[in-house]
Design an enzyme around this catalytic site. Structure first.
Site, PDB file in Angstrom:
ATOM      1  N   ASP A 123       2.372   2.059   3.392  1.00 44.81           N
ATOM      2  CA  ASP A 123       3.409   1.176   3.961  1.00 44.81           C
ATOM      3  C   ASP A 123       4.799   1.670   3.604  1.00 44.81           C
ATOM      4  O   ASP A 123       5.764   1.365   4.293  1.00 44.81           O
ATOM      5  CB  ASP A 123       3.361  -0.247   3.358  1.00 44.81           C
ATOM      6  CG  ASP A 123       1.996  -0.875   3.388  1.00 44.81           C
ATOM      7  OD1 ASP A 123       1.218  -0.535   4.282  1.00 44.81           O
ATOM      8  OD2 ASP A 123       1.724  -1.713   2.501  1.00 44.81           O
ATOM      9  N   HIS A 151       0.877  -1.179   0.000  1.00 46.62           N
ATOM     10  CA  HIS A 151       0.000   0.000   0.000  1.00 46.62           C
ATOM     11  C   HIS A 151       0.917   1.232   0.000  1.00 46.62           C
ATOM     12  O   HIS A 151       2.006   1.189   0.572  1.00 46.62           O
ATOM     13  CB  HIS A 151      -0.809   0.149   1.285  1.00 46.62           C
ATOM     14  CG  HIS A 151      -1.666  -0.996   1.702  1.00 46.62           C
ATOM     15  ND1 HIS A 151      -1.190  -2.095   2.359  1.00 46.62           N
ATOM     16  CD2 HIS A 151      -3.005  -1.159   1.634  1.00 46.62           C
ATOM     17  CE1 HIS A 151      -2.196  -2.910   2.652  1.00 46.62           C
ATOM     18  NE2 HIS A 151      -3.306  -2.369   2.217  1.00 46.62           N
TER      19      HIS A 151
END
Ligand code: 3MF
Ligand code: MG
Length: 433
Positions: free
Chosen positions: A102, A99
């Protein structure tokens, strides 16, 4: 370079008799199974979020992990990336998934987030070229930041919809730049806590438009990967709109997207929805929307999405059997959406959790392949439905109730119950494990 995993050897295939903890016993990427290399059948991916962004918190306590890359700066993000690619080298798995949140520091604005994501995407691109690791899928985190507490696409506030849509655009751009083979949307906050404050009809329409806009944009920029929805019934939201495969299919049909969008099915989510993993995979296959899997397991007692690494060969074998029946993966793969237990502090824990999971999947896949090649299970299934091969039975489905009733009377049809042979089939399955 990162020395977080220093002294940990590369994990490589050493055969079933190997006594080493740091070796694959079943996963030989070059072994040919059903006409393809095992690596190309299983298409393993590491999930960046659990291994590198998650700090070990639970609802009762905060971080337990101390990682040198924790913090919200670009230097930390790059150290995290370098450590992640070091792990990919040690494991030798072909793919990873991430993502936006992240991999980049969290900024004060959309513009700052996008600048940071671009910088990390360029960094990833270099690392991927150097190492050959590929991107299975990218995705946007539209659930952690407080702006999304009442949903992203389904938010009552159009400014949140706008922020989420812009974020998805930036994440599709990053995924496209990195040659990602899929793009995933998981709607953790797309649902509701109470109907007392929720206009469900409106929220559903918003979610439909959002998905259409994402698909249109991806195609416009030439992204050829598969767009995937990941179903989940609840957690964090009390009721999520993407409840399970059947619900997602109805939603896709409603918005004319059933040929455009497929599903990424997670084992733990299937269990939370009251299904088995293989049920969800088989249904997606039959509906023509099977895409990819998030492989993990849930604790069967707790009722939470515990995201544990898979450890049961028979369980994964049944899932892979259904995938083989779908013709195997095309753009999809086996993503370990799994995290360590919060007491598993050591760098070795992170490596060996993945290595063990890859071995479990390889053993399960090979058992499924034996089951498939042998054909006895499919033969038994076909025999069970053989009555439908007669012309009268086929004609019945094209006819009407009156004609059927007339035939039942004329021929004196009186069905004789037959055994479903479940235990015999279970015994048969156990022979391949
Ligand atoms: C939550 C999940 C998600 C999705 C991810 C990608 C945080 O239960 O499984 O992981 O896999 O958002 O869509
Ligand atoms: Mg998942």
């Amino acid at each position: 370079m990162s020395d977080f995993f220093k002294d940990i050897p590369e994990i490589r295939f050493a055969g079933p008799d190997s006594d080493s903890e740091f070796a694959y016993r079943h996963y030989d990427p070059d072994e040919t199974v059903l006409g393809k290399r095992l690596e190309d059948q299983l298409r393993f991916a590491v999930a960046y979020w659990h291994s590198f962004a998650w700090e070990g918190g639970d609802p009762f306590g905060g971080a337990t992990f101390e990682r040198p890359w924790f913090g919200n700066g670009m230097a930390q993000a790059k150290l995290k990336a370098d450590t992640a690619f070091e792990m990919f080298r040690i494991l030798g798995q072909p793919y990873f998934c991430f993502h936006d949140a992240d991999v980049r520091p969290e900024g004060e604005s959309f513009a700052e987030n996008t600048r940071a994501l671009r910088e990390i995407t360029d960094h990833f691109q270099k690392k991927m070229e150097e190492t050959g690791t590929r991107l299975l899928w990218g995705t946007a985190n539209l659930f952690s930041h407080r702006r999304y507490m009442a949903g992203a696409a389904t938010n009552p506030d159009p400014d949140v919809y706008a922020f989420a849509a812009a974020t998805v655009k930036s994440c599709i751009d990053a995924t496209h730049q990195l040659g990602g083979e899929n793009y995933v949307l998981w709607g953790g906050r797309e649902g509701y806590e109470t109907l007392l404050n929720t206009d469900m009809g409106r929220e559903r329409q918003q979610a439909g438009r959002f998905l259409c806009q994402a698909v249109e944009y991806a195609r416009k920029i030439g992204f050829e990967g598969t767009i995937l929805i990941e179903p989940k019934p609840q957690e964090p939201t009390k009721h999520q709109y993407d409840y399970d495969v059947a619900t997602v299919y109805g939603f896709l049909k409603d918005f004319g997207l059933e040929r455009e969008v497929k599903v990424n099915i997670e084992q733990g989510h299937a269990i939370l929805a009251g299904h088995s993993f293989e049920h969800e995979i088989a249904l997606a296959r039959e509906l023509g929307i099977f895409g990819s899997i998030d492989m993990n397991r849930n604790d069967y007692q707790s009722g939470w999405d515990t995201d544990q690494f898979p450890s049961s060969v028979p369980e994964v074998a049944l899932a892979y059997y259904e995938i083989l029946k779908a013709g195997g993966f095309t753009t999809g793969g086996t993503n370990f959406d799994a995290k360590l237990r919060r007491q598993s502090l050591d760098p070795e824990d992170l490596i060996l959790a993945h290595a063990g999971a890859m071995d479990v999947c390889a053993a399960g896949f090979k058992a499924a392949a034996r089951m498939w090649e042998d054909g006895r299970l499919e033969a038994a299934r076909e025999a069970r439905y053989a009555g439908w091969d007669t012309p009268q039975a086929k004609a019945m489905l094209d006819g009407d109730l009156e004609a059927i009733a007339a035939r039942v009377e004329a021929e004196g049809i009186a069905p004789a119950p037959r055994s479903g042979r479940q235990e015999r089939l279970e015994n048969l399955v156990n022979r391949y494990l």
